[in-house]
Design a protein around this motif. Sequence first.
Motif, PDB file in Angstrom:
ATOM      1  N   ALA A 183       0.828  -1.210   0.000  1.00 23.22           N
ATOM      2  CA  ALA A 183       0.000   0.000   0.000  1.00 23.22           C
ATOM      3  C   ALA A 183       0.861   1.258   0.000  1.00 23.22           C
ATOM      4  CB  ALA A 183      -0.935  -0.007   1.210  1.00 23.22           C
ATOM      5  N   ALA A 184       1.948   1.249   0.787  1.00 20.76           N
ATOM      6  CA  ALA A 184       2.836   2.412   0.834  1.00 20.76           C
ATOM      7  C   ALA A 184       3.440   2.688  -0.535  1.00 20.76           C
ATOM      8  CB  ALA A 184       3.935   2.184   1.870  1.00 20.76           C
ATOM      9  N   ALA A 185       3.877   1.626  -1.211  1.00 19.12           N
ATOM     10  CA  ALA A 185       4.469   1.804  -2.540  1.00 19.12           C
ATOM     11  C   ALA A 185       3.426   2.283  -3.549  1.00 19.12           C
ATOM     12  CB  ALA A 185       5.105   0.499  -3.001  1.00 19.12           C
ATOM     13  N   ALA A 186       2.239   1.687  -3.510  1.00 22.14           N
ATOM     14  CA  ALA A 186       1.194   2.040  -4.474  1.00 22.14           C
ATOM     15  C   ALA A 186       0.723   3.479  -4.283  1.00 22.14           C
ATOM     16  CB  ALA A 186       0.023   1.074  -4.346  1.00 22.14           C
ATOM     17  N   VAL A 187       0.518   3.885  -3.041  1.00 22.23           N
ATOM     18  CA  VAL A 187       0.042   5.245  -2.761  1.00 22.23           C
ATOM     19  C   VAL A 187       1.078   6.273  -3.199  1.00 22.23           C
ATOM     20  CG1 VAL A 187      -0.526   6.858  -0.900  1.00 22.23           C
ATOM     21  CG2 VAL A 187      -1.572   4.590  -0.953  1.00 22.23           C
ATOM     22  N   LEU A 188       2.362   5.948  -3.027  1.00 22.43           N
ATOM     23  CA  LEU A 188       3.413   6.853  -3.489  1.00 22.43           C
ATOM     24  C   LEU A 188       3.289   7.091  -4.985  1.00 22.43           C
ATOM     25  CD1 LEU A 188       6.056   8.420  -2.943  1.00 22.43           C
ATOM     26  CD2 LEU A 188       7.286   6.276  -3.362  1.00 22.43           C
ATOM     27  N   VAL A 189       3.033   6.029  -5.744  1.00 23.38           N
ATOM     28  CA  VAL A 189       2.920   6.146  -7.198  1.00 23.38           C
ATOM     29  C   VAL A 189       1.608   6.821  -7.597  1.00 23.38           C
ATOM     30  CG1 VAL A 189       2.713   4.809  -9.339  1.00 23.38           C
ATOM     31  CG2 VAL A 189       4.447   4.190  -7.644  1.00 23.38           C
ATOM     32  N   MET A 190       0.520   6.507  -6.897  1.00 27.74           N
ATOM     33  CA  MET A 190      -0.786   7.088  -7.250  1.00 27.74           C
ATOM     34  C   MET A 190      -0.851   8.570  -6.920  1.00 27.74           C
ATOM     35  SD  MET A 190      -3.591   4.088  -6.439  1.00 27.74           S
ATOM     36  CE  MET A 190      -3.073   3.693  -4.766  1.00 27.74           C
ATOM     37  N   GLY A 191      -0.122   9.003  -5.893  1.00 26.02           N
ATOM     38  CA  GLY A 191      -0.056  10.421  -5.564  1.00 26.02           C
ATOM     39  C   GLY A 191      -1.139  10.880  -4.616  1.00 26.02           C
TER      40      GLY A 191
END
Length: 251
Positions: A183-191
């Motif tokens: 989730a941390a990685a995905a949210v970083l990419v999603m912004g």
Amino acid sequence: MQISPIRTHTITTTDNDLLAILDRYVHQLSEGSVLAVTSKIVALAQGRVASATADKQQLIEDEAEYWLSPTQNQYHVTLTIKDNMLIPSAGIDESNSDRQLVLWPADPQRVANQIRRHLSTRFNLRQLGVLITDSKTTPLRWGVTGVAVSHSGFLALNDYIGRADLFGRPLRMTKVNVADALAAAAVLVMGEGDEQTPLAVIHDLPFVQFQERDPTPQELAALHIAIDDDLFAPLLRSVPWQRGGAASSAS
């Protein structure tokens, strides 16, 4: 690990069919991938919103299991425990919502399970994971990071207890929280701003143990630590928590 964000139109409460949104924008998924979905579009599809003129403090107290008075910190933010997570304002957010207060989704675990079953059937997949994500703050750190609100289709914890480290020393406490890390990685990419990418596909995941089913109640319970058993219990127990409206339904 690779992450590919998916751009959508501006999603509002008029988009009340979450699966239709996914069918419109998720064109391809492969075996061994995870779809991350922001909790905000789940909540918008459910109509889990209130007017910006509503009593936000009362909403927070109703939504939280436990809450602290906003006078306890200099930012006048209500710290809460919601779904066994320490998070500000019971997850209620005003960003990217066109003058509305967006609450956390109702029953996010059911939603994650539903999405996984729908997309597994649509793309004829056996190993597919789903994450519902949000952002949270971390004590003693500036900035927000992603957190898993719910997950389905993979083990959320990789248990290293009993395994040896590089020097043969048995590990006694180590468990890797795969769901929160993804989730941390995905949210970083999603912004967090106007990127307009509330979906992301995560793939190339050799460290993820996929399951062709929903998580069991036992697996979900294993993610949570009671306050008294938590490493930070001395801090968590030293403040005057007040019982919120969601405490009875959570117990």
